[in-house]
Scaffold this active site. Sequence first.
Site, PDB file in Angstrom:
ATOM      1  N   ASP A  67      -0.629   7.535  10.190  1.00 50.86           N
ATOM      2  CA  ASP A  67      -1.457   6.744  11.101  1.00 50.86           C
ATOM      3  C   ASP A  67      -0.642   5.775  11.942  1.00 50.86           C
ATOM      4  O   ASP A  67      -1.173   4.879  12.572  1.00 50.86           O
ATOM      5  CB  ASP A  67      -2.512   5.962  10.317  1.00 50.86           C
ATOM      6  CG  ASP A  67      -1.892   5.072   9.234  1.00 50.86           C
ATOM      7  OD1 ASP A  67      -0.646   4.944   9.192  1.00 50.86           O
ATOM      8  OD2 ASP A  67      -2.649   4.495   8.430  1.00 50.86           O
ATOM      9  N   SER A  75       0.811  -1.217   0.000  1.00 52.86           N
ATOM     10  CA  SER A  75       0.000   0.000   0.000  1.00 52.86           C
ATOM     11  C   SER A  75       0.844   1.267   0.000  1.00 52.86           C
ATOM     12  O   SER A  75       0.434   2.299  -0.545  1.00 52.86           O
ATOM     13  CB  SER A  75      -0.935   0.013   1.210  1.00 52.86           C
ATOM     14  OG  SER A  75      -0.205  -0.025   2.424  1.00 52.86           O
ATOM     15  N   HIS A 115       1.422   4.137   7.634  1.00 59.00           N
ATOM     16  CA  HIS A 115       1.517   4.714   6.299  1.00 59.00           C
ATOM     17  C   HIS A 115       2.155   6.103   6.355  1.00 59.00           C
ATOM     18  O   HIS A 115       2.205   6.736   7.408  1.00 59.00           O
ATOM     19  CB  HIS A 115       0.135   4.776   5.648  1.00 59.00           C
ATOM     20  CG  HIS A 115      -0.503   3.439   5.500  1.00 59.00           C
ATOM     21  ND1 HIS A 115      -1.396   2.940   6.435  1.00 59.00           N
ATOM     22  CD2 HIS A 115      -0.375   2.493   4.544  1.00 59.00           C
ATOM     23  CE1 HIS A 115      -1.790   1.735   6.054  1.00 59.00           C
ATOM     24  NE2 HIS A 115      -1.180   1.435   4.913  1.00 59.00           N
TER      25      HIS A 115
END
Length: 247
Positions: A189, A18, A192
């Site tokens: 967070d 991601s 990320h």
Amino acid sequence: MSKIKHIVWPQVILFGDSITQFSFQTSGWGADIADKLARKCDVVNRGFSGYNSKWAKIVLPRLIPSPASDIAAVTVFFGANDCALEDQNPQQHIPLQEYSENMKEIAQYLVSAGVSKDKIIFITPPPLHDKDWEKQCAAKGNALNRTNSVAGQYAQACVKTAAQCGAEVLDLWTLMQKDVPDFSVYLSDGLHLSDQGNQFVAAHLWKLLESRVNHLPFILPYWGDVDYKSPENCLLSDGPQGDSATT
């Protein structure tokens, strides 16, 4: 009419989870690299949210065929999911030794496909801010499923495996924690990247990429060099390329 020759653009391929998938978002590190290489090569985002190194090595031959052609560099950015704690997140967890072997197999496949070792750049998982990530987990009704200390073990394994494979490595886990007193500013967070984290990755990755792509020419002539009365003469020729002017 003579046959028009197709232009083959070199590629920089960003392969990861991601953190790579999101890298083309506003202020993303991948977007920054793509901007720097506009008109010189295609920067291709092959990021897959939630993927670990095991899934990565399975899909890689579907993403980069063998033999590969015109690849200037490949970044391999896995580990943030592999390091998930087995008891809390068995779906994504990959044992440390297996992670190392998977990364090695990814590099071996790239080499077998014709991507030389000097074009492969491993990127370690970034540091993880336990308290911030624990809040994210709690909001979903889960216990903390990753820790920075374990992420560090995978980062060290990534560095070691890169050396064994003859590949370059960008050790984010170490660099981010050395750079500022509170590395959480690099994370949105706890896991990320924040805007500042994206800028950090882009700046450090460019230092490694630049020497691998600085020989690439500016594709198609600068507009001011085009003969407006007979544009076909230069736009359809294989002659010298233009400079990097953009206005």
